[in-house]
Scaffold this motif. Structure first.
Motif, PDB file in Angstrom:
ATOM      1  N   GLN A  12       0.840  -1.196   0.000  1.00 20.70           N
ATOM      2  CA  GLN A  12       0.000   0.000   0.000  1.00 20.70           C
ATOM      3  C   GLN A  12       0.879   1.250   0.000  1.00 20.70           C
ATOM      4  O   GLN A  12       0.568   2.245  -0.660  1.00 20.70           O
ATOM      5  N   ASN A  20       2.466   1.563  -3.464  1.00 21.59           N
ATOM      6  CA  ASN A  20       1.446   2.068  -4.403  1.00 21.59           C
ATOM      7  C   ASN A  20       1.302   3.579  -4.292  1.00 21.59           C
ATOM      8  O   ASN A  20       1.292   4.286  -5.298  1.00 21.59           O
ATOM      9  N   ARG A  21       1.172   4.073  -3.070  1.00 22.09           N
ATOM     10  CA  ARG A  21       0.978   5.511  -2.865  1.00 22.09           C
ATOM     11  C   ARG A  21       2.213   6.288  -3.295  1.00 22.09           C
ATOM     12  O   ARG A  21       2.117   7.300  -3.980  1.00 22.09           O
ATOM     13  N   CYS A  39       4.607   5.430  -5.427  1.00 16.76           N
ATOM     14  CA  CYS A  39       4.807   5.372  -6.879  1.00 16.76           C
ATOM     15  C   CYS A  39       3.763   6.198  -7.616  1.00 16.76           C
ATOM     16  O   CYS A  39       4.068   6.805  -8.657  1.00 16.76           O
ATOM     17  N   ALA A  40       2.544   6.256  -7.103  1.00 21.84           N
ATOM     18  CA  ALA A  40       1.511   7.091  -7.719  1.00 21.84           C
ATOM     19  C   ALA A  40       1.908   8.562  -7.638  1.00 21.84           C
ATOM     20  O   ALA A  40       1.764   9.311  -8.613  1.00 21.84           O
ATOM     21  N   MET A  41       2.417   8.970  -6.487  1.00 18.67           N
ATOM     22  CA  MET A  41       2.873  10.356  -6.343  1.00 18.67           C
ATOM     23  C   MET A  41       4.047  10.630  -7.268  1.00 18.67           C
ATOM     24  O   MET A  41       4.133  11.695  -7.883  1.00 18.67           O
ATOM     25  N   ALA A  55       4.699   9.214 -10.110  1.00 19.36           N
ATOM     26  CA  ALA A  55       4.213   9.277 -11.488  1.00 19.36           C
ATOM     27  C   ALA A  55       3.593  10.643 -11.781  1.00 19.36           C
ATOM     28  O   ALA A  55       3.808  11.215 -12.848  1.00 19.36           O
ATOM     29  N   GLU A  56       2.842  11.179 -10.811  1.00 19.96           N
ATOM     30  CA  GLU A  56       2.231  12.503 -10.963  1.00 19.96           C
ATOM     31  C   GLU A  56       3.282  13.590 -11.149  1.00 19.96           C
ATOM     32  O   GLU A  56       3.079  14.539 -11.888  1.00 19.96           O
ATOM     33  N   LYS A  57       4.372  13.466 -10.430  1.00 19.31           N
ATOM     34  CA  LYS A  57       5.403  14.505 -10.400  1.00 19.31           C
ATOM     35  C   LYS A  57       6.606  14.175 -11.273  1.00 19.31           C
ATOM     36  O   LYS A  57       7.566  14.931 -11.288  1.00 19.31           O
ATOM     37  N   TYR A 109       7.201  -2.798  -9.532  1.00 20.56           N
ATOM     38  CA  TYR A 109       6.878  -1.374  -9.608  1.00 20.56           C
ATOM     39  C   TYR A 109       7.859  -0.595 -10.493  1.00 20.56           C
ATOM     40  O   TYR A 109       7.889   0.628 -10.442  1.00 20.56           O
TER      41      TYR A 109
END
Length: 144
Positions: A19, A22-23, A25-27, A29-31, A78
């Motif tokens: 979890q 995931n969080r 890597c999501a951040m 990807a956004e930046k 990931y």
């Protein structure tokens, strides 16, 4: 929200730590940020205080090998480059701070179990990381 460029994700290799990955890597990807993973192995001598006259080196090496293999799998899953996967020995909060400094990280992502009562008073890795970090820290609630 800041424009993070280098994110250090600290994980304990449990199922719940996915979890956190995931969080983080999501951040990233956004930046379009660079991601590093760290897993800290506490030496067995810390747990037993050196009171047991045994040589733990073989066991410690096996633990280290297994941790590196698990971290490599998470890294592969990931798409985190092998050079950005760090397995170190020591106290988690100390080693995470040190790695963040070495890398020039501007965000550390850790998991938090939301402890209360005695567990909160005794502290947690997330709390230790939060209170000594020289950059932002994101505590991801896990296990809920």
């Amino acid at each position: 929200m800041s424009n993070y460029t280098k994110i250090l994700i600290a994980i304990d290799l449990s199922e719940e730590s996915l979890q956190v990955v995931n969080r983080g890597c999501a951040m990233a990807a956004e930046k379009a940020a660079e991601v590093h993973l760290i897993h800290v192995i506490e030496p067995l001598s810390f747990a037993y205080g050196g009171d047991i006259p045994m040589d733990f080196s073989g066991i410690q090496e096996e633990i280290s090998d297994q941790a590196r293999a698990q971290l490599a799998k998470v890294g592969t899953d990931y798409s985190v480059d092998g050079a950005n996967q760090h397995t170190v020995f020591g106290r988690p909060e100390v080693e995470i701070h040190q790695m963040a400094e070495e890398l020039g990280s501007d965000l550390i992502v850790v998991g938090s179990h939301g402890r209360y009562g005695l567990a909160l008073l005794m502290g947690s890795t997330a709390n230790g990381v939060l209170h000594g970090a020289s950059c932002d820290v994101l505590a991801v609630r896990v296990g809920t």
